[in-house]
Design a protein around this motif. Structure first.
Motif, PDB file in Angstrom:
ATOM      1  N   ARG A  27       0.726  -1.228   0.315  1.00 12.53           N
ATOM      2  CA  ARG A  27      -0.074   0.225  -0.078  1.00 12.53           C
ATOM      3  C   ARG A  27       0.932   1.314   0.577  1.00 12.53           C
ATOM      4  NH1 ARG A  27      -3.581   1.192   4.350  1.00 12.53           N
ATOM      5  NH2 ARG A  27      -1.140   0.130   5.832  1.00 12.53           N
ATOM      6  N   HIS A  28       2.296   1.113   0.591  1.00 15.14           N
ATOM      7  CA  HIS A  28       3.005   2.325   0.833  1.00 15.14           C
ATOM      8  C   HIS A  28       4.502   2.405  -0.598  1.00 15.14           C
ATOM      9  CE1 HIS A  28       2.158   0.764   4.121  1.00 15.14           C
ATOM     10  NE2 HIS A  28       1.385   1.996   4.982  1.00 15.14           N
ATOM     11  N   SER A  29       3.310   3.352  -0.987  1.00 19.83           N
ATOM     12  CA  SER A  29       4.559   3.751  -2.387  1.00 19.83           C
ATOM     13  C   SER A  29       4.939   5.285  -2.621  1.00 19.83           C
ATOM     14  CB  SER A  29       3.089   3.336  -3.796  1.00 19.83           C
ATOM     15  OG  SER A  29       2.103   4.384  -3.893  1.00 19.83           O
ATOM     16  N   GLY A  30       5.765   5.426  -3.955  1.00 21.13           N
ATOM     17  CA  GLY A  30       6.704   6.103  -4.546  1.00 21.13           C
ATOM     18  C   GLY A  30       7.711   7.407  -3.103  1.00 21.13           C
ATOM     19  N   GLU A  31       7.295   8.223  -2.499  1.00 21.51           N
ATOM     20  CA  GLU A  31       8.049   9.355  -2.089  1.00 21.51           C
ATOM     21  C   GLU A  31       7.725   8.651  -0.527  1.00 21.51           C
ATOM     22  OE1 GLU A  31      10.883  10.917  -2.180  1.00 21.51           O
ATOM     23  OE2 GLU A  31      10.520  10.045  -4.448  1.00 21.51           O
ATOM     24  N   LEU A  32       6.241   8.402  -0.178  1.00 24.71           N
ATOM     25  CA  LEU A  32       6.210   8.409   0.923  1.00 24.71           C
ATOM     26  C   LEU A  32       6.558   6.291   1.697  1.00 24.71           C
ATOM     27  CD1 LEU A  32       4.118   8.271   3.367  1.00 24.71           C
ATOM     28  CD2 LEU A  32       2.360   7.427   2.059  1.00 24.71           C
ATOM     29  N   ARG A  33       6.645   6.171   0.606  1.00 22.19           N
ATOM     30  CA  ARG A  33       7.979   4.053   0.868  1.00 22.19           C
ATOM     31  C   ARG A  33       8.740   4.641   0.785  1.00 22.19           C
ATOM     32  NH1 ARG A  33       6.206  -0.942  -0.016  1.00 22.19           N
ATOM     33  NH2 ARG A  33       7.992  -1.969  -0.109  1.00 22.19           N
ATOM     34  N   LYS A  34       9.693   5.514   0.662  1.00 20.40           N
ATOM     35  CA  LYS A  34      10.658   5.938   0.529  1.00 20.40           C
ATOM     36  C   LYS A  34      11.411   6.908   2.263  1.00 20.40           C
ATOM     37  CE  LYS A  34      11.562   6.846  -4.425  1.00 20.40           C
ATOM     38  NZ  LYS A  34      12.889   7.000  -4.992  1.00 20.40           N
TER      39      LYS A  34
END
Length: 283
Positions: A27-34
């Protein structure tokens, strides 16, 4: 750290530590995941067994990200802390109560000054669930809806914050969010949404508990002595991950000090440098 008095009648029977960033999923992707993966915050957990009664207690503590410019990251970390507790709780063979405490680095109320677009009107005009910070609402209510201004799905555009829960306000929020996603409201560099005028839907003011009022805590929430960011993360879609509602994973938590000194949470737990307010809670 978690300390257990040897004369308390409780014996440690299991313990675990976890870095919150290790619990992220698809569910966590993109800059949020990073951002979540790069953070070092974690949770410590200890299962105790009472010598006399055999009762079980899971005690956990955490310390989440300090920066008030990242309320959406704090909300995710709070959900991940609850997930860590739930996983250890599910391994227990006996009914087990939970105490979850720590430095949540989040005041009880929303901080509009750290949103991508400032809201119109007073905080009292917002829906009750939106007046509380994302972290406090998640832990107190057990769920954080996607249109809460500090939820990652909403944080990318500030238009949502000034819509009241009256006259079809939430429908207007959804319509505007889709318009922002499709670029129909304009965009800047890297596909960034321009700061569109905030929507204002009249609503009758709702009472705000004295302890939860922004007047209690005029300072930005940052307890580490570091200067908080003066501008929030750009609302350019990089943190848009479509997580959906965040949950406390069924822990059914309650603020242990709610109503202890006044209506609502404690007015102050931290006074450091220019900051004074409530950042620490036991659930």
């Amino acid at each position: 750290a978690i300390y257990v008095r040897i004369d308390s009648g409780w014996n440690p029977v299991a313990s675990r530590s976890v870095r919150l960033g290790s619990l992220i999923d698809s569910r966590h992707s993109g800059e949020l995941r990073k951002k979540l993966k790069s953070q070092s915050e974690g949770a410590l957990m200890q299962v105790l067994r009472h010598r006399g009664t055999g009762a079980s207690l899971l005690v956990a503590t955490t310390h989440i990200f300090w920066d008030p410019a990242y309320p959406h990251v704090k909300a995710c970390q709070a959900e991940l802390a609850c997930l860590a507790v739930r996983r250890l709780l599910s391994e227990q063979q006996h009914p087990t109560a939970v105490v979850l405490g720590g430095d949540w680095n989040s005041v009880p109320h929303l901080q509009p000054e750290f949103l991508p677009v400032m809201p119109t009107g007073a905080l009292e005009r917002l829906p009750l669930a939106w007046r509380r910070s994302a972290v406090y609402e998640l832990l107190a209510a057990g769920r954080l809806v996607s249109d809460h201004p500090e939820h990652p799905d909403a944080f990318r555009n500030g238009a949502r914050v000034s819509v009241a829960a009256a006259s079809g306000g939430h429908a207007a929020v959804a319509d505007r969010a889709e318009a922002l996603d499709e670029g129909s409201l304009g965009g800047g560099a890297n596909g960034a949404s321009s700061a569109a005028p905030a929507i204002s839907v009249p609503a009758a003011p709702l009472p705000v508990a004295p302890c939860a009022s922004p007047s209690v805590d005029p300072s930005p929430a940052g307890s580490n002595g570091e200067p908080p960011r003066t501008r929030p993360v750009p609302a350019d879609g990089r943190f848009a991950s479509r997580l959906g509602p965040l949950t406390a994973h069924g822990l059914n938590l309650k603020d242990a000090y709610d109503g202890a000194l006044c209506e609502g949470p404690l007015p102050l737990t931290t006074h450091a440098g220019q900051f004074k307010g409530a950042l620490d809670y036991i659930w």
